[in-house]
Design an enzyme around this catalytic site. Structure first.
Site, short mmCIF file in Angstrom:
data_model
loop_
_atom_site.label_atom_id
_atom_site.label_comp_id
_atom_site.label_asym_id
_atom_site.label_seq_id
_atom_site.Cartn_x
_atom_site.Cartn_y
_atom_site.Cartn_z
NE ARG A 84 -4.00 -2.04 2.06
CZ ARG A 84 -3.96 -3.36 2.24
NH1 ARG A 84 -2.88 -3.93 2.74
NH2 ARG A 84 -4.99 -4.11 1.89
CG HIS A 184 -0.81 -11.51 -3.95
ND1 HIS A 184 -1.57 -12.36 -3.19
CD2 HIS A 184 -0.91 -10.29 -3.37
CE1 HIS A 184 -2.12 -11.67 -2.21
NE2 HIS A 184 -1.74 -10.42 -2.30
CB THR A 185 2.99 -17.25 -4.73
OG1 THR A 185 3.70 -16.58 -5.77
CG2 THR A 185 2.87 -18.71 -5.07
CG ASP A 252 -3.66 -8.33 5.09
OD1 ASP A 252 -2.55 -8.26 4.53
OD2 ASP A 252 -4.67 -7.74 4.68
CD GLU A 318 1.23 -10.62 -0.60
OE1 GLU A 318 1.28 -9.43 -0.91
OE2 GLU A 318 0.33 -11.08 0.12
C1 FUC Z 1 -2.24 -8.74 0.66
C2 FUC Z 1 -2.86 -7.87 1.69
C3 FUC Z 1 -3.99 -7.08 1.27
C4 FUC Z 1 -4.89 -7.64 0.22
C5 FUC Z 1 -4.17 -8.52 -0.78
C6 FUC Z 1 -5.06 -9.37 -1.60
O1 FUC Z 1 -1.17 -8.16 0.04
O2 FUC Z 1 -1.94 -7.05 2.35
O3 FUC Z 1 -4.75 -6.71 2.41
O4 FUC Z 1 -5.98 -8.29 0.79
O5 FUC Z 1 -3.19 -9.29 -0.20
#
Ligand code: FUC
Length: 352
Positions: A84, A184-185, A252, A318
């Site tokens: 973010r 985003h695995t 998270d 990640e």
């Molecule tokens: C992660 C989280 C976020 C989001 C994403 C799909 O990176 O930090 O909150 O939900 O996944």
């Protein structure tokens, strides 16, 4: 006659937004297959042979359209910047660039036109006698609102010791900019619908404090005596149980990788029931652990669970630099100067 020990192929996957999406595959001598689709340069499959057939260790969907039908970035390539950015405002070189936003006032995972939304040019490229998958895309400032255009290549290499090496190479074509990509695995190594029986180990003494929008405050919190303590191999299910009083009801969160673990194993996930594991190597100081707490039944057409999503179905690991790094002096360097090239690598080594 080919002497490659890695076999490569490419096939038509489907049509998405009037474009052909292609699936590329690599298979090694142990019958481990890695495949990727050109939408988002997404990791589609990391499958191993089992007694009864094959198991895919990462979550996926049958159709390209499924990937953008929900906000969960399932195993997609993420960039220019993972995580973010506060108010979509990127501080860089004493200026503030207003980026596109996609989570209220926040820019998440490169914004609404990030890497995951792009259809990448893919090809099988032979390197040192073995095939690799190479995805190329020029991300334009006019497209995603970040300063400057960047030329990006994402390379998948599979070794015969069952390691997938993901390399990101970016060249800033005309202006200084930022580059902090990730994958985003979502892993689910086992034969169950959730990862609650998995164990996790993370080489992190600290994690980031957030505000109520999950934006880093700049403070580091010790993991000691908290559910965030994964320094030793720890039951993920128990840790998630200890997070049930949080709004997320799970993790998270962003771990600050210990200095001595960078360029080495930063985390290991294992499934004791099947004795499968994945170890992650990264050259950067952050790891997001997202335990898929908020997965929904609808809009998540998972192959593994026959067209529905289930909370804790996978865990996204990640590997990246700590997010929003140009806002904080001690978060690390994500800047690429005009004309410069930066390279990052994330490796997944599986054992089974
Ligand atoms: C992660 C989280 C976020 C989001 C994403 C799909 O990176 O930090 O909150 O939900 O996944």
């Amino acid at each position: 006659m080919s002497t490659n020990s890695i076999k490569a192929s490419s096939t038509f996957f489907d049509r998405f937004n009037n474009q052909d999406i292609v699936k590329f595959s690599l298979t090694n001598q142990n019958n481990v297959t890695v495949s990727a689709i050109s939408l988002g340069a997404t990791l589609y499959e990391f499958s191993i042979p089992t007694n009864t057939g094959r198991t895919n260790l990462v979550l996926n969907y049958p159709n390209s359209g499924d990937y953008l039908a929900n906000p969960f970035y399932v195993s997609m390539g993420i960039g220019r910047t993972g995580g973010r950015i506060k108010d979509g405002q990127l501080p860089l070189n004493g200026q503030t660039y207003q980026l596109q936003t996609n989570e209220g006032t926040t820019t998440l995972h490169g914004g609404p036109n990030g890497f995951n939304t792009q259809v990448w040019d893919g090809e099988i490229v032979e390197e040192d006698g073995e095939p690799t998958i190479q995805f190329h895309h020029t991300q334009l400032s006019s497209e995603d609102g970040f300063p400057g255009d960047i030329d990006v290549t994402i390379i998948y290499r599979l070794t015969n010791d069952n390691t997938l090496k993901l390399t990101f190479e970016a060249t800033a074509l005309n202006e200084d900019t930022v580059f902090n990509p990730t994958y985003h695995t979502y892993f689910n190594l086992g034969d169950n619908d959730t990862i609650l029986k998995h164990n996790l180990q993370v080489n992190a003494e600290q994690h980031l404090e957030f505000d109520d929008k999950k934006l880093p405050t700049g403070n580091f919190l010790s993991v000691e005596n908290t559910p965030f303590d994964f320094r030793q191999t720890t039951s993920l299910g128990n840790a998630i149980q200890n997070m049930q009083n949080t709004p997320e009801k799970g993790f998270d969160d962003i771990f600050k990788i210990n200095d001595d673990a960078i360029n080495n194993t930063i985390a290991t996930l294992q499934d004791p029931e099947t004795n499968r594991s994945v170890s992650i190597t990264s050259d950067r100081n952050g790891l997001v652990v997202f335990t898929a707490n908020s997965f929904t039944k609808e809009d998540m057409n998972f192959s593994r669970t026959n067209g529905i999503g289930i909370p804790y179905e996978g865990v996204a690991l990640e590997a990246q630099n700590l997010p929003d790094a140009t806002r904080f002096d001690n978060f690390g360097d994500i800047i690429i100067k005009a004309g410069e090239t930066k390279v990052h690598e994330i490796d997944y080594h599986v054992e089974f």
